[in-house]
Design a protein around this motif. Sequence first.
Motif, PDB file in Angstrom:
ATOM      1  N   VAL A   1      40.391  39.850  26.753  1.00  0.00           N
ATOM      2  CA  VAL A   1      39.542  39.388  27.859  1.00  0.00           C
ATOM      3  C   VAL A   1      40.399  39.070  29.075  1.00  0.00           C
ATOM      4  N   ARG A   2      41.545  38.412  28.861  1.00  0.00           N
ATOM      5  CA  ARG A   2      42.439  38.113  29.982  1.00  0.00           C
ATOM      6  C   ARG A   2      42.901  39.406  30.642  1.00  0.00           C
ATOM      7  N   LYS A   3      43.179  40.422  29.838  1.00  0.00           N
ATOM      8  CA  LYS A   3      43.634  41.704  30.376  1.00  0.00           C
ATOM      9  C   LYS A   3      42.528  42.394  31.162  1.00  0.00           C
ATOM     10  N   ALA A   4      41.320  42.374  30.629  1.00  0.00           N
ATOM     11  CA  ALA A   4      40.198  43.021  31.321  1.00  0.00           C
ATOM     12  C   ALA A   4      39.822  42.265  32.589  1.00  0.00           C
ATOM     13  N   GLY A   5      39.914  40.957  32.551  1.00  0.00           N
ATOM     14  CA  GLY A   5      39.625  40.140  33.730  1.00  0.00           C
ATOM     15  C   GLY A   5      38.157  39.975  34.043  1.00  0.00           C
ATOM     16  N   THR A   6      37.285  40.321  33.102  1.00  0.00           N
ATOM     17  CA  THR A   6      35.849  40.195  33.342  1.00  0.00           C
ATOM     18  C   THR A   6      35.142  39.671  32.092  1.00  0.00           C
ATOM     19  N   LEU A   7      34.013  39.039  32.315  1.00  0.00           N
ATOM     20  CA  LEU A   7      33.108  38.635  31.248  1.00  0.00           C
ATOM     21  C   LEU A   7      31.710  39.129  31.597  1.00  0.00           C
ATOM     22  N   ARG A   8      31.042  39.733  30.643  1.00  0.00           N
ATOM     23  CA  ARG A   8      29.678  40.225  30.859  1.00  0.00           C
ATOM     24  C   ARG A   8      28.694  39.133  30.462  1.00  0.00           C
TER      25      ARG A   8
ATOM     26  N   ILE B   1      23.695  29.323  37.850  1.00  0.00           N
ATOM     27  CA  ILE B   1      24.534  30.306  38.541  1.00  0.00           C
ATOM     28  C   ILE B   1      25.835  29.654  38.996  1.00  0.00           C
ATOM     29  N   ASP B   2      25.729  28.474  39.617  1.00  0.00           N
ATOM     30  CA  ASP B   2      26.920  27.782  40.110  1.00  0.00           C
ATOM     31  C   ASP B   2      27.855  27.380  38.973  1.00  0.00           C
ATOM     32  N   ILE B   3      27.293  26.856  37.892  1.00  0.00           N
ATOM     33  CA  ILE B   3      28.160  26.424  36.785  1.00  0.00           C
ATOM     34  C   ILE B   3      28.862  27.628  36.160  1.00  0.00           C
ATOM     35  N   ALA B   4      28.139  28.713  35.953  1.00  0.00           N
ATOM     36  CA  ALA B   4      28.766  29.908  35.374  1.00  0.00           C
ATOM     37  C   ALA B   4      29.852  30.461  36.293  1.00  0.00           C
ATOM     38  N   ASP B   5      29.571  30.502  37.597  1.00  0.00           N
ATOM     39  CA  ASP B   5      30.570  31.001  38.548  1.00  0.00           C
ATOM     40  C   ASP B   5      31.806  30.108  38.579  1.00  0.00           C
ATOM     41  N   ALA B   6      31.594  28.801  38.520  1.00  0.00           N
ATOM     42  CA  ALA B   6      32.724  27.868  38.537  1.00  0.00           C
ATOM     43  C   ALA B   6      33.553  27.992  37.263  1.00  0.00           C
ATOM     44  N   VAL B   7      32.907  28.166  36.126  1.00  0.00           N
ATOM     45  CA  VAL B   7      33.609  28.371  34.866  1.00  0.00           C
ATOM     46  C   VAL B   7      34.478  29.627  34.940  1.00  0.00           C
TER      47      VAL B   7
ATOM     48  N   LEU C   1      38.626  30.049  34.622  1.00  0.00           N
ATOM     49  CA  LEU C   1      39.214  30.967  33.642  1.00  0.00           C
ATOM     50  C   LEU C   1      39.951  32.135  34.293  1.00  0.00           C
ATOM     51  N   GLY C   2      39.809  32.285  35.605  1.00  0.00           N
ATOM     52  CA  GLY C   2      40.497  33.375  36.297  1.00  0.00           C
ATOM     53  C   GLY C   2      39.912  34.744  36.011  1.00  0.00           C
ATOM     54  N   VAL C   3      38.606  34.807  35.742  1.00  0.00           N
ATOM     55  CA  VAL C   3      37.948  36.090  35.476  1.00  0.00           C
ATOM     56  C   VAL C   3      36.770  36.251  36.412  1.00  0.00           C
TER      57      VAL C   3
END
Length: 321
Positions: free
Chosen positions: A71-78, A104-110, A114-116
């Motif tokens: 996940v760190r390598k991909a840099g994204t979470l679906r 939306i705000d909490i997910a974006d902040a998380v 996490l740097g993703v």
Amino acid sequence: MNLPGNGTRTRLRTAAALALLPLLALTACGSGDGGGDPAVAGAQVSSAPADDPVAGVRTVDAVAALLPADVRKAGTLRVGSSVGAPPAAFYPNGQDKPPAGQDIDIADAVAKVLGVKLERQDASFETILPALGSGKYDFGTGNFGVTTERLKTIDFVTYINDGQGFAVKTGNTTLTTQVSDLTQLCGLTIGTGAGTTFEKTLTAQKGVCGAAGKKPYEVKVFSETGAVTTALQQGRIDVVMSTINGLRHQAAQPAAQTAFLGEYHRLDVGFAFKKGSPLTPALQAAVNELIRNGTYARILKKWGTTASAIDTSQINPAEHT
């Protein structure tokens, strides 16, 4: 909060528009299936606050390190995201513009901690949890309450405490006090969303009225949030069962013409994952970082949900009794 459907673009546009509608008046709503422009009506009273507490959030390396290496390598979470009504998640400027809301705000902040980046996919409420097991999404948001039944197949990382409540049309004289026992609803018609904890609660307890020697209540399940409240205004149902925060927010809008009857049952609300997901420790740590640095409190203040704040995020807490 509870927008079912098959995920087609047209259906989502309709659902989102209806969900935005806090019901101005029947003249603005027209009939249950049309009449007036619900997207325009909703935009008039459901604009998003301008402040942006997420803007200053930065990656925390120690938290990001908890993510699986791939996940760190991909840099994204679906993320499968059910966009329904304020204050949780809604479209203040139309389906073709970004959604807004507490979730939306909490997910974006998380994601920032996490740097993703989040790859957000609109999805109907009742389709998200089943899709987690297939790997379609890494996690889901939709104001999902933590229940004993859901914990059998889903992992949760909590971020607020919300729950179940009731509302009636302003001026209703049949039901005027807080609902603490479902026998108070005997003989009434209750509207709620499909695939929700509300539907399950009402269905599971449907025999309470007969046991009390009273006329059973009737449950009408709707596929779209806006359709529930439209039915209330048109007198096709007597009472709505939905989220505490959603009903409280709606009742605060004078044009909505609804009265919130208070809390019935509190539930922790969390991000949802397939059972055994390796992502939960990282997201729990990210939520707790937001609580620690004050971003979490600012997000809840922005959306008027401070009363739903939690002290610490948990993985799979027991359902409230």
